[in-house]
Design a protein around this motif. Structure first.
Motif, PDB file in Angstrom:
ATOM      1  N   GLU A  15       0.825  -1.212   0.000  1.00  0.00           N
ATOM      2  CA  GLU A  15       0.000   0.000   0.000  1.00  0.00           C
ATOM      3  C   GLU A  15       0.857   1.260   0.000  1.00  0.00           C
ATOM      4  O   GLU A  15       0.536   2.231  -0.686  1.00  0.00           O
ATOM      5  N   SER A  16       1.967   1.249   0.728  1.00  0.00           N
ATOM      6  CA  SER A  16       2.824   2.434   0.738  1.00  0.00           C
ATOM      7  C   SER A  16       3.505   2.618  -0.622  1.00  0.00           C
ATOM      8  O   SER A  16       3.687   3.745  -1.079  1.00  0.00           O
ATOM      9  N   ILE A  18       2.169   1.794  -3.489  1.00  0.00           N
ATOM     10  CA  ILE A  18       1.132   2.337  -4.367  1.00  0.00           C
ATOM     11  C   ILE A  18       1.006   3.837  -4.150  1.00  0.00           C
ATOM     12  O   ILE A  18       0.900   4.603  -5.100  1.00  0.00           O
ATOM     13  N   ARG A  19       1.040   4.272  -2.892  1.00  0.00           N
ATOM     14  CA  ARG A  19       0.951   5.713  -2.616  1.00  0.00           C
ATOM     15  C   ARG A  19       2.145   6.452  -3.200  1.00  0.00           C
ATOM     16  O   ARG A  19       2.013   7.543  -3.738  1.00  0.00           O
ATOM     17  N   GLU A  20       3.339   5.859  -3.110  1.00  0.00           N
ATOM     18  CA  GLU A  20       4.547   6.520  -3.591  1.00  0.00           C
ATOM     19  C   GLU A  20       4.681   6.475  -5.112  1.00  0.00           C
ATOM     20  O   GLU A  20       5.059   7.463  -5.733  1.00  0.00           O
ATOM     21  N   GLY A  22       2.298   4.920  -7.445  1.00  0.00           N
ATOM     22  CA  GLY A  22       1.093   4.736  -8.242  1.00  0.00           C
ATOM     23  C   GLY A  22       0.781   3.259  -8.397  1.00  0.00           C
ATOM     24  O   GLY A  22       1.635   2.399  -8.193  1.00  0.00           O
ATOM     25  N   ASP A  23      -0.440   2.963  -8.747  1.00  0.00           N
ATOM     26  CA  ASP A  23      -0.879   1.580  -8.900  1.00  0.00           C
ATOM     27  C   ASP A  23      -0.668   1.149 -10.344  1.00  0.00           C
ATOM     28  O   ASP A  23      -1.550   1.262 -11.193  1.00  0.00           O
TER      29      ASP A  23
END
Length: 56
Positions: A15-16, A18-20, A22-23
């Motif tokens: 999840e971190s 993805i935040r940094e 992008g997905d």
């Protein structure tokens, strides 16, 4: 084999990322769906609307 508890512990890292970053998986899925739709239209003889290309 990876246990369920190990997979659960890895989720916050994922999840971190993805935040940094992008997905990327989601973006690839969207592009694949768009491409599939365009190819279906092309095979059916439907002219697609012109789209812009290049960097945003």
């Amino acid at each position: 084999m990876i246990s369920d508890s190990t997979r659960t512990e890895e989720l916050p890292i994922y999840e971190s990322l993805i935040r940094e970053r992008g997905d990327v998986v989601e973006e690839a899925r969207v592009v694949a769906e768009e491409t599939q739709h365009q190819m279906t239209q092309a095979l059916n003889g439907v002219a697609p609307a012109p789209q812009e290309t290049g960097a945003h």
